[in-house]
Structures are given as C-alpha cells and as structure tokens.
Motif scaffolding. Structure first.
Motif, PDB file in Angstrom:
ATOM      1  N   GLU A  60       0.843  -1.189   0.000  1.00 28.31           N
ATOM      2  CA  GLU A  60       0.000   0.000   0.000  1.00 28.31           C
ATOM      3  C   GLU A  60       0.882   1.245   0.000  1.00 28.31           C
ATOM      4  OE1 GLU A  60      -2.311  -0.965   3.518  1.00 28.31           O
ATOM      5  OE2 GLU A  60      -1.154   0.489   4.684  1.00 28.31           O
ATOM      6  N   TYR A  61       0.259   2.357  -0.425  1.00 25.98           N
ATOM      7  CA  TYR A  61       1.007   3.613  -0.500  1.00 25.98           C
ATOM      8  C   TYR A  61       1.063   4.293   0.855  1.00 25.98           C
ATOM      9  CZ  TYR A  61       1.471   3.738  -5.557  1.00 25.98           C
ATOM     10  OH  TYR A  61       1.834   3.464  -6.842  1.00 25.98           O
ATOM     11  N   GLU A  62       2.261   4.729   1.218  1.00 22.32           N
ATOM     12  CA  GLU A  62       2.412   5.635   2.353  1.00 22.32           C
ATOM     13  C   GLU A  62       2.317   7.026   1.753  1.00 22.32           C
ATOM     14  OE1 GLU A  62       6.145   5.034   4.355  1.00 22.32           O
ATOM     15  OE2 GLU A  62       5.803   2.875   4.425  1.00 22.32           O
ATOM     16  N   VAL A  88      -3.682   9.421 -14.980  1.00 23.46           N
ATOM     17  CA  VAL A  88      -2.349  10.020 -15.081  1.00 23.46           C
ATOM     18  C   VAL A  88      -1.472   9.417 -13.997  1.00 23.46           C
ATOM     19  CG1 VAL A  88      -1.002  12.136 -14.845  1.00 23.46           C
ATOM     20  CG2 VAL A  88      -3.221  12.198 -16.005  1.00 23.46           C
ATOM     21  N   HIS A  89      -0.346   8.900 -14.400  1.00 26.36           N
ATOM     22  CA  HIS A  89       0.652   8.353 -13.461  1.00 26.36           C
ATOM     23  C   HIS A  89       1.906   9.197 -13.614  1.00 26.36           C
ATOM     24  CE1 HIS A  89       3.285   4.684 -12.200  1.00 26.36           C
ATOM     25  NE2 HIS A  89       3.152   5.554 -11.217  1.00 26.36           N
ATOM     26  N   LEU A  90       2.207   9.983 -12.577  1.00 22.80           N
ATOM     27  CA  LEU A  90       3.325  10.912 -12.671  1.00 22.80           C
ATOM     28  C   LEU A  90       4.234  10.771 -11.454  1.00 22.80           C
ATOM     29  CD1 LEU A  90       4.020  13.416 -14.679  1.00 22.80           C
ATOM     30  CD2 LEU A  90       3.517  14.778 -12.645  1.00 22.80           C
ATOM     31  N   HIS A  91       5.527  10.702 -11.702  1.00 22.54           N
ATOM     32  CA  HIS A  91       6.527  10.749 -10.634  1.00 22.54           C
ATOM     33  C   HIS A  91       7.231  12.096 -10.720  1.00 22.54           C
ATOM     34  CE1 HIS A  91       7.003   6.173  -9.749  1.00 22.54           C
ATOM     35  NE2 HIS A  91       5.739   6.561  -9.799  1.00 22.54           N
ATOM     36  N   VAL A  92       7.480  12.690  -9.543  1.00 25.59           N
ATOM     37  CA  VAL A  92       8.088  14.013  -9.536  1.00 25.59           C
ATOM     38  C   VAL A  92       9.334  14.047  -8.656  1.00 25.59           C
ATOM     39  CG1 VAL A  92       5.886  15.174  -9.951  1.00 25.59           C
ATOM     40  CG2 VAL A  92       6.680  14.902  -7.621  1.00 25.59           C
ATOM     41  N   GLY A 104       8.845  11.309  -5.585  1.00 22.77           N
ATOM     42  CA  GLY A 104       7.946  10.174  -5.422  1.00 22.77           C
ATOM     43  C   GLY A 104       6.782  10.226  -6.384  1.00 22.77           C
ATOM     44  N   HIS A 105       5.804   9.419  -6.058  1.00 21.76           N
ATOM     45  CA  HIS A 105       4.601   9.232  -6.874  1.00 21.76           C
ATOM     46  C   HIS A 105       3.604  10.343  -6.514  1.00 21.76           C
ATOM     47  CE1 HIS A 105       1.357   6.440  -8.456  1.00 21.76           C
ATOM     48  NE2 HIS A 105       0.644   7.150  -7.606  1.00 21.76           N
ATOM     49  N   LEU A 106       3.192  11.117  -7.503  1.00 23.30           N
ATOM     50  CA  LEU A 106       2.280  12.238  -7.250  1.00 23.30           C
ATOM     51  C   LEU A 106       0.901  11.735  -6.844  1.00 23.30           C
ATOM     52  CD1 LEU A 106       1.894  15.360  -7.367  1.00 23.30           C
ATOM     53  CD2 LEU A 106       1.028  15.009  -9.692  1.00 23.30           C
TER      54      LEU A 106
HETATM   55 ZN    ZN Z   1       3.977   5.622  -9.325  1.00 24.60          ZN
END
Ligand code: ZN
Length: 139
Positions: A60-62, A88-92, A104-106
């Motif tokens: 799971e996402y923290e 939309v899958h974006l990493h920043v 990390g994962h937006l």
């Molecule tokens: Zn991601």
C-alpha cells in the motif's frame, strides 16, 4: 487552464490553473485534449505537495505531505485507462530553496502555484490498467 494543441492533434501543451490540484488538473487537461494514452511531462512549482511511496511488503502507498513551496524540477509519467477513465501516473522530483530534493509518486492533494505540462499521445490502443496480483498495483 490554457491548452495549446499541436495541429496534428498528437501533442499538446497545458498551463495548469493556479490553486488547482496538480494531479486532477493533469487529468482534466488530458480529457480536454482528448488523449487517452501517451506520455506526460511537467515542470513548475507547487505550494503543497503530496507524494506516495509504495510499501512493497504491506502493498500500500504511504502518503507524505509537504506544506512548503517547492519547484517541480522534473515530472515524468504516462496516461492510460483505468476503470474506463483517463489515468495520469506521474513521478516528480521537487526541489527546495537550498537545492535539496524530494521525490515520489504524485498523489491528489498537491496545490499548483504554476505548472506547465506537455502531453504526447500514443499512436495505438490505450493501455488498460488492471490489478496485478503479484505487486498489488494496477499495472
Ligand atoms: Zn507511481
């Protein structure tokens, strides 16, 4: 939001609305442009950033929330379909005033100060995300 579509219809530039939710604005732009699948890149600044880190053991996402002004030094991701909707899958990577970075994962909840995004469509059928039992992710 302001959109500037290429004459071919395969790409577009979007200037996102100040105060908007970064992730939702990107999704809204993709829907307005009419691109279901492709790549997206974004740069700009946010006044609040919410990142996710996927815990591979707990599956799971923290969620990490940063209540500060940050530059979006790099935003890279893609567009696909999930449950019939644009996803939309974006990493920043975001930088602070001292140049240090976080990334990390937006996630939803990030507030745009100014942001520019570039979309490029995939020429072919859109990838459809489905739950991957091995990772617990929608891949
Ligand atoms: Zn991601």
């Amino acid at each position: 939001m302001k959109l500037y579509a290429s004459t071919s219809g395969e790409a577009a530039f979007a200037r996102l609305a100040k105060g908007g939710d970064f992730l939702r604005e990107l999704t809204r732009a993709a829907n307005e442009i009419g691109i279901e699948a492709g790549t997206v890149q974004a740069i700009g600044a946010v006044s609040r950033l919410v990142l996710g880190f996927y815990d591979q053991d707990r599956r799971e996402y923290e969620q990490l929330t940063f209540h500060e002004h940050l530059e979006i030094a790099s935003g890279l991701g893609n567009l696909s379909l999930r449950d019939g909707e644009s996803f939309v899958h974006l990493h920043v990577v975001a930088s602070r005033a001292d140049g240090s970075t976080i990334g990390g994962h937006l996630m939803e909840g990030s507030t745009v100060f100014a942001a520019e995004a570039y979309f490029r469509s995939l020429d072919g059928p859109a990838p459809v995300r489905e739950l991957d039992e091995e990772t617990g992710l929608h891949l």
